[in-house]
Design an enzyme around this catalytic site. Structure first.
Site, PDB file in Angstrom:
ATOM      1  N   ARG A  63      -2.971  -6.036  -7.954  1.00 48.60           N
ATOM      2  CA  ARG A  63      -1.018  -7.251  -7.626  1.00 48.60           C
ATOM      3  C   ARG A  63      -0.862  -7.777  -8.647  1.00 48.60           C
ATOM      4  NH1 ARG A  63      -3.278  -7.855  -2.531  1.00 48.60           N
ATOM      5  NH2 ARG A  63      -4.903  -7.847  -3.519  1.00 48.60           N
TER       6      ARG A  63
ATOM      7  N   SER B 133      -2.617  -7.532   3.203  1.00 48.36           N
ATOM      8  CA  SER B 133      -3.308  -7.438   4.613  1.00 48.36           C
ATOM      9  C   SER B 133      -3.138  -9.274   5.358  1.00 48.36           C
ATOM     10  CB  SER B 133      -4.009  -6.601   4.925  1.00 48.36           C
ATOM     11  OG  SER B 133      -3.609  -5.450   4.299  1.00 48.36           O
TER      12      SER B 133
ATOM     13  N   LYS C  51     -15.340  -8.676   3.528  1.00 49.31           N
ATOM     14  CA  LYS C  51     -14.449  -8.684   4.810  1.00 49.31           C
ATOM     15  C   LYS C  51     -14.872  -8.176   5.890  1.00 49.31           C
ATOM     16  CE  LYS C  51     -10.564  -7.958   1.565  1.00 49.31           C
ATOM     17  NZ  LYS C  51      -9.508  -6.807   1.081  1.00 49.31           N
TER      18      LYS C  51
ATOM     19  N   HIS D  51       1.034  -0.949  -0.043  1.00 47.02           N
ATOM     20  CA  HIS D  51      -0.216  -0.042  -0.073  1.00 47.02           C
ATOM     21  C   HIS D  51       1.328   1.044   0.762  1.00 47.02           C
ATOM     22  CE1 HIS D  51      -3.045  -2.543   2.249  1.00 47.02           C
ATOM     23  NE2 HIS D  51      -3.660  -2.349   1.057  1.00 47.02           N
TER      24      HIS D  51
HETATM   25  O1  PNS Z   1      -8.377  -3.194   0.274  1.00 46.01           O
HETATM   26  P1  PNS Z   1     -10.276  -3.079  -0.133  1.00 46.01           P
HETATM   27  O2  PNS Z   1     -10.457  -4.251   0.616  1.00 46.01           O
HETATM   28  O3  PNS Z   1      -9.329  -4.169  -1.350  1.00 46.01           O
HETATM   29  O4  PNS Z   1     -10.694  -1.781  -0.468  1.00 46.01           O
HETATM   30  C1  PNS Z   1     -12.572  -2.484  -1.255  1.00 46.01           C
HETATM   31  C2  PNS Z   1     -13.183  -1.145  -1.161  1.00 46.01           C
HETATM   32  C3  PNS Z   1     -12.817  -0.448   0.456  1.00 46.01           C
HETATM   33  C4  PNS Z   1     -12.531   0.008  -1.924  1.00 46.01           C
HETATM   34  C5  PNS Z   1     -14.248  -1.933  -1.499  1.00 46.01           C
HETATM   35  O5  PNS Z   1     -15.129  -2.773  -0.572  1.00 46.01           O
HETATM   36  C6  PNS Z   1     -15.012  -0.368  -1.330  1.00 46.01           C
HETATM   37  O6  PNS Z   1     -15.404   0.480  -2.745  1.00 46.01           O
HETATM   38  N1  PNS Z   1     -16.507  -0.027  -0.187  1.00 46.01           N
HETATM   39  C7  PNS Z   1     -17.244   0.614  -0.271  1.00 46.01           C
HETATM   40  C8  PNS Z   1     -18.349   1.052  -0.092  1.00 46.01           C
HETATM   41  C9  PNS Z   1     -18.395   0.502  -1.849  1.00 46.01           C
HETATM   42  O7  PNS Z   1     -18.354   1.320  -2.623  1.00 46.01           O
HETATM   43  N2  PNS Z   1     -19.055  -0.095  -3.032  1.00 46.01           N
HETATM   44  C10 PNS Z   1     -19.664  -0.369  -3.841  1.00 46.01           C
HETATM   45  C11 PNS Z   1     -18.137  -0.209  -4.961  1.00 46.01           C
HETATM   46  S1  PNS Z   1     -19.059  -0.963  -6.848  1.00 46.01           S
END
Ligand code: PNS
Length: 158
Positions: free
Chosen positions: A90, A128, A41, A17
C-alpha cells in the site's frame, strides 16, 4: 501461467484485499488465498470466520480457492507446490517489513518467488485495522468492505 498464493491474516477481508485477489487471479493460472496467523497481531475473527468471509467474496472467481494454514508461509507454499507468493503493497511504510519477509522466505526456499502488487490508489489508506476501528466506534464501513461480508463484520461489533 503460474500458480500463486496470496497470504494474509484477512481479519477481516477488505475491498483492498479483494482488489488484489481479482487482479492477481487474472494473471495467474490458479490463486489460493491463504489465511495465516500473524504472530504480531491478536485476531478479532477466528480462522473459520475469516475463511468463510473469503469464500463468500471469491465465489465468482473460478480459479481462486481459499485455505488456511497454521505454520510458516514458506512451508505452506512448498506443500501446495506454488511458484509465487503475492503480497499487496500500500505505501512505503509497508515496504520495509514486507521486504524483510520476502528475503527471509527467499533464503528458506529460493525457488519460490515473492511478487509485490501495488494497491489500487482507491484503497491505499485501507486496512483491516482501520475497518475494525471504524466498526467498533459505530462508523459506516459499507464503502470499505465487500458487500457479502458487511453484515458479518457488523455483527461482530454489535
Ligand atoms: O495480512 P498480514 O497480517 O500482513 O499477513 C501477514 C502474514 C500472515 C502473511 C505473515 O505474518 C505470515 O507469513 N505468517 C505466517 C508465519 C510465517 O511464515 N512467518 C515468517 C515470515 S518471514
Amino acid at each position: 501461467m503460474a500458480k500463486a498464493i496470496y497470504p494474509g491474516s484477512f481479519d477481516p477481508v477488505t475491498k483492498g484485499h479483494l482488489d488484489i485477489i481479482i487482479r492477481s487471479s487474472k494473471i495467474m493460472e490458479h490463486l489460493t488465498v491463504a489465511v495465516l496467523e500473524n504472530p504480531r497481531k491478536v485476531a478479532t475473527f477466528d480462522i473459520k470466520k475469516r475463511v468463510e468471509m473469503l469464500k463468500l467474496v471469491t465465489e465468482p472467481y473460478p480459479n481462486v480457492d481459499v485455505d488456511y494454514y497454521e505454520g510458516l508461509l514458506i512451508d505452506y507454499a512448498q506443500q501446495r507446490k506454488v511458484d509465487i507468493i503475492i503480497k499487496g503493497l500500500r505505501a512505503i511504510s509497508d515496504f520495509e517489513f514486507e521486504f524483510q519477509m520476502a528475503l527471509v522466505n527467499q533464503k528458506l526456499r529460493p525457488e519460490i518467488e515473492t511478487l509485490f502488487m501495488m494497491t489500487n490508489s482507491k484503497y491505499s489508506y485501507l486496512s483491516s485495522s482501520i475497518v475494525k476501528e471504524i466498526a467498533a466506534l459505530k462508523g459506516d464501513i459499507r464503502s470499505l468492505v465487500p458487500t457479502e461480508v458487511y453484515e458479518i463484520i457488523l455483527d461482530r461489533f454489535s
